[in-house]
Design a protein around this motif. Structure first.
Motif, PDB file in Angstrom:
ATOM      1  N   UNK A   1       0.829  -1.161  -0.040  1.00 51.36           N
ATOM      2  CA  UNK A   1      -0.093   0.279  -0.210  1.00 51.36           C
ATOM      3  C   UNK A   1       0.886   1.225  -0.121  1.00 51.36           C
ATOM      4  N   UNK A   2       0.764   1.971  -0.912  1.00 51.36           N
ATOM      5  CA  UNK A   2       1.658   3.182  -1.185  1.00 51.36           C
ATOM      6  C   UNK A   2       0.753   4.370  -1.261  1.00 51.36           C
TER       7      UNK A   2
ATOM      8  N   UNK B   1       5.170  10.571   1.331  1.00 52.32           N
ATOM      9  CA  UNK B   1       5.116   9.214   0.969  1.00 52.32           C
ATOM     10  C   UNK B   1       5.104   8.417   1.853  1.00 52.32           C
ATOM     11  N   UNK B   2       4.032   7.202   1.932  1.00 51.32           N
ATOM     12  CA  UNK B   2       4.079   6.094   2.857  1.00 51.32           C
ATOM     13  C   UNK B   2       4.202   4.844   2.187  1.00 51.32           C
TER      14      UNK B   2
ATOM     15  N   UNK C   1       7.619   0.450   5.095  1.00 48.80           N
ATOM     16  CA  UNK C   1       9.050   0.150   4.491  1.00 48.80           C
ATOM     17  C   UNK C   1       9.662   1.404   4.169  1.00 48.80           C
ATOM     18  N   UNK C   2       8.920   2.408   3.944  1.00 43.79           N
ATOM     19  CA  UNK C   2       9.608   3.730   3.590  1.00 43.79           C
ATOM     20  C   UNK C   2       8.632   4.903   3.810  1.00 43.79           C
ATOM     21  N   UNK C   3       9.195   5.878   4.374  1.00 40.87           N
ATOM     22  CA  UNK C   3       8.584   7.125   4.819  1.00 40.87           C
ATOM     23  C   UNK C   3       9.490   8.399   4.287  1.00 40.87           C
TER      24      UNK C   3
ATOM     25  N   UNK D   1      13.556  -4.154  -1.472  1.00 38.84           N
ATOM     26  CA  UNK D   1      12.239  -3.616  -1.901  1.00 38.84           C
ATOM     27  C   UNK D   1      11.889  -2.356  -1.062  1.00 38.84           C
ATOM     28  N   UNK D   2      13.001  -1.289  -1.143  1.00 41.88           N
ATOM     29  CA  UNK D   2      12.811  -0.072  -0.563  1.00 41.88           C
ATOM     30  C   UNK D   2      12.958   0.997  -1.546  1.00 41.88           C
ATOM     31  N   UNK D   3      12.021   2.014  -1.692  1.00 46.26           N
ATOM     32  CA  UNK D   3      12.004   3.103  -2.652  1.00 46.26           C
ATOM     33  C   UNK D   3      13.265   3.852  -2.426  1.00 46.26           C
TER      34      UNK D   3
END
Length: 818
Positions: free
Chosen positions: A531-532, A564-565, A573-575, A616-618
């Motif tokens: 979920x992004x 971005x979440x 995974x990424x903030x 799998x990290x932006x």
């Protein structure tokens, strides 16, 4: 909203537009003066003495006539007052009284301004107004819409003005950045049916056809992810340019491409290019067409487009568009069905306020689709060479795509010099894909003949909303003329995506025929749920100052907040939080000759990444600087535009594909690199070089390097040339005939992997077009692609695979217009 409701909404809106269009037919039959006698019919005019640009805007609103003119023609010119009932021609003549300007009608509802001829003594000679017939210069009926920059009906391969770079209405010569426009005329002449087709002819754009239904876009050495519709981004970076390029152009007036950073258009300034798809608008006069096409590989297509006023006053206008297509491909097992619907209503709420609302719905289903393509290598490092018809896909693989876009657009004129605009959009893009194919990322074993079967399902569902509110106007800053625009934009997108991957069995390549046992049991499969959420808001402002005659200075900025979440399998995974990001822009244009200008511009680069690393990290956002300078020319009263530009980009954290590495879901993995530079030269020419002869073409040289000095992407050409041209005969035995050609050329590329290096030499592909106007209503056309049946790669590298370019193919079209 469920999927079936999309179809209900699209169908209801289309039916509403068709009913309105039925009213168009009835009204046209009962009041033919609306469509046939626009220039002669008396209208009520009320235009005060004022600067010419504002007076022309009011004239266009009150007459329904579109008026084109070079911007410098109106500088310092005041129009005369027009009040009372007059025909459109008489009203325009009165408006221009004493200005030293004259005009000529170039179509049923279009006119252009010119300087009045002078005698040897310098006195102005006002001859008769030139009216070149209802068909325009070249027998093309002009389109009358609320979009003053519409290309439909102009018969041209160039545009007179665009907001595509600065949000201000500027001619290509006045714009301090490289840009291209694929007009409606070029889309029709070259039969550019998808946005992919349209972008293929744009100088400086490289398309990499990486599997059956995706094309990745590149410019100036880097991927292009910003795609907008009417200036608002409607699709996410996950869909980005790859799937969006399958959009049908039947709904579009033009495709605009801005090369380089685009921070003035969007808070994030992508350093590659931005693409803007401009939708058709309803016309103030009845027009319409229907066409059928048939071509190679069982390709069949039909489309219809009807537009015009609904009521006698012409204050309510409608347009309905539909297209259907069915086709196979040169590769085995492939079959695609596609449908497109577009409906829009436009209403003059007051003489100064226009509201339009519409919906676009597109659906496609592809059997035999691929995700990645033919393996590049055998496991021993030798090349895997297949026939062009060979497909790694199984017959049961498929891709289904549904997209829906709803929009509302409100425009209001406060005065001749000040306008406001509010745009709202809501969109959704859903895809359902079953991948069952031979997987190129794991090279087939040459000794055993075994190849790996990739089994996965992908179900991305993206919702997006957008808003843009702006005011534009003209001010006097202590004697300096200034055009200004200021506004606020906001977009929010949420992506839900589930990738399910089953264990990968093997199959004998020698026995491969696309048949594979159904996979009914997905138990034990690897599941990645993502979920992004992206949210971006920008306050922006741009001003064009004219401190000296012939000198324009453009200053602009965006204050951007970006969030971005990214949540993977329930874990953040990424903030990313970027608040108050300042993205400046500066440009200067100087007219050093009658037809030539020199320019320079600077833009800052800030672009959040849309790709992932092996974990799998932006990736972190790309930052840097964009410099550009060049010379632009405008000839033949704006009918021909030329440009030559040099550019230099320096960026940090640029996404570079890591050969042989994938993310946990099987996608290509990337890493960020600092100190990446790109420099080069671009040349372009577009428009009419001789009466009836239209051309768009250009040459690009690119030198993109990492900090270590290696090429950024060896799969992209360093030299590229493109040309698209057509010529229409207007006299003699060939009157009504059209001939043309297109050419794309690029130099050698290569792609290195752990298995070996794949290479491709110089590639040139030639196509031909032709047409004939049987009468005022019926026309026939033919497009022959890849004339010499060249065998070449249309894309290679992704998932260690490659695709072939299409062999020689043909498309015939019969078109009937009202």
């Amino acid at each position: 909203m469920s999927l079936p409701s999309y179809r209900r909404i699209a169908g209801a809106t289309l039916r509403l537009s068709l009913l309105a269009s039925g009213g168009v037919f009835a009204l046209a039959a009962g009041a033919p003066a609306l469509a046939q006698n626009a220039r002669q019919a008396a209208r009520n005019f009320d235009i005060a003495v004022q600067p010419l640009p504002g007076a022309i805007r009011q004239y266009m609103q009150q007459s329904g006539i579109q008026v084109a003119y070079p911007a410098d023609l109106a500088e310092g010119v005041n129009a005369s007052a027009v009040k009372g009932e007059f025909g459109s021609a008489e009203a325009l003549s009165r408006l221009l009284g004493g200005t030293g300007l004259t005009f000529r009608f170039t179509g049923a509802g279009t006119a252009t301004l010119e300087r009045a001829p002078q005698s040897a003594s310098g006195t102005i000679q006002l001859g008769p107004v030139q009216v070149q017939g209802d068909g325009g210069d070249y027998g093309i009926t002009a389109s009358l819409t609320s979009d003053p920059n519409a290309t439909e009906g102009t018969g041209s391969y160039t545009i007179r003005q665009t907001k595509g770079v600065t949000r201000l209405d500027l001619s290509p010569r006045e714009t301090p950045q490289s840009m291209s426009v694929v007009t409606r005329q070029q889309l029709d002449d070259q039969q550019l049916i998808s946005v992919t087709d349209a972008l293929r002819v744009v100088p400086g754009i490289v398309l990499s056809h990486d599997d059956s239904d995706r094309h990745f876009l590149y410019s100036r050495g880097f991927s292009t992810t910003i795609v907008q519709v009417d200036g608002l981004r409607s699709y996410d970076q996950d869909a980005s340019a790859s799937f969006l390029t399958q959009v049908d152009t039947v709904t579009l007036d033009r495709v605009e491409v801005v090369r380089g950073a685009s921070g003035l258009l969007k808070g994030v300034g992508n350093p590659s290019a931005s693409i803007n798809l401009v939708l058709k608008r309803p016309t103030s006069e009845l027009q319409g067409h229907a066409s059928v096409s048939a071509g190679s590989w069982n390709r069949y297509r039909g489309e219809a487009d009807i537009s015009g006023p609904v009521n006698e006053e012409g204050t309510l206008r409608a347009r309905a568009v539909a297209a259907f297509e069915s086709r196979d491909n040169f590769s085995n097992y492939y079959h695609k069905e596609a449908q497109t619907y577009y409906g829009i209503l436009e209403y003059d709420l007051t003489p100064d306020t226009v509201v339009d609302a519409g919906i676009e719905y597109q659906y496609s289903h592809t059997d035999g689709s691929t995700y990645g393509a033919i393996p590049l290598f055998w496991s021993d490092g030798t090349r895997f060479i297949a026939k062009r018809s060979w497909s790694p896909s199984s017959k049961g693989a498929y891709l289904e795509s549904k997209s829906r876009k709803v929009f509302v657009d409100v425009k209001h004129d406060f005065s001749p010099d000040w306008q406001a605009r509010l745009r709202l959009t809501d969109s959704r893009l859903i895809r359902d894909m079953l991948v069952r194919q031979i997987y190129g990322a794991v090279a087939p074993n040459r000794q055993t003949g075994l190849a790996t079967i990739y089994n996965t399902t992908l179900t991305p569902d993206r919702k997006a909303k957008g808003l843009d509110a702006q005011v534009t106007g003209h001010v006097d800053l202590g004697g300096w003329d200034a055009d200004v625009v200021a506004g606020y934009s906001w977009t929010r997108g949420v992506l839900h995506r589930t990738d399910t991957t089953k264990d990968q069995p093997t199959t004998l390549l020698a026995d491969w025929d696309g048949e594979i046992a159904p996979l009914d049991d997905w138990s034990g499969a690897s599941v990645v749920q993502r979920r992004t959420m992206e949210r971006e808001s920008s306050a922006y402002a741009t001003a064009r100052l004219r401190p000296l005659d012939g000198l324009s200075v453009i200053l602009g900025t965006n204050f951007t907040t970006y969030k971005l979440r990214d949540v993977v399998n329930g874990t953040l995974s990424r903030k990313l939080d970027e608040s108050g990001k300042f993205v400046p822009y500066a440009g200067v244009v100087y007219d050093f000759a009658k037809n030539l200008s020199v320019y320079a511009s600077y833009a800052q680069i800030f672009s959040p990444a849309s790709v992932y690393d092996a974990n799998d990290r932006v990736l972190d956002p790309v930052t840097g600087d964009n410099y550009e300078a060049g010379i632009k020319g405008e000839f033949l009263d704006g009918k021909l535009n030329t440009s030559i530009a040099g550019f230099y980009l320096r960026q940090n954290n640029v996404a570079v594909a890591v050969p042989g590495e994938t993310t946990p879901s099987g996608a290509q993995a990337y890493e960020g690199q600092d100190g990446v530079t790109s420099k080069g030269i671009e040349f372009e020419v577009s428009g009419e070089i001789l009466p009836g002869w239209q051309v768009q073409g250009g040459y690009t040289y690119l030198h993109a390097r990492t900090a270590a000095g290696s090429r950024v992407n060896t799969g992209l050409p360093q030299n590229q040339g493109k040309l698209a041209t057509s010529y229409r005969f207007h006299t003699g035995t060939l009157d009504g005939a059209m001939i043309g050609a297109n050419l794309t050329w690029q130099d050698a590329t290569h792609y290195a992997t752990s298995y070996g290096t794949a290479k491709q030499g110089n590639v040139g592909v030639v196509g031909l077009i032709g047409g004939y106007e049987v009468n005022d209503h019926l026309s026939l056309s033919i497009v022959l692609n890849n004339l010499f049946d060249k065998t070449y790669y249309d894309g290679y590298g992704l998932y260690t695979s490659y695709t072939y370019g299409a062999p020689r193919n043909v498309l015939f079209t019969a078109r009937y217009k009202l």
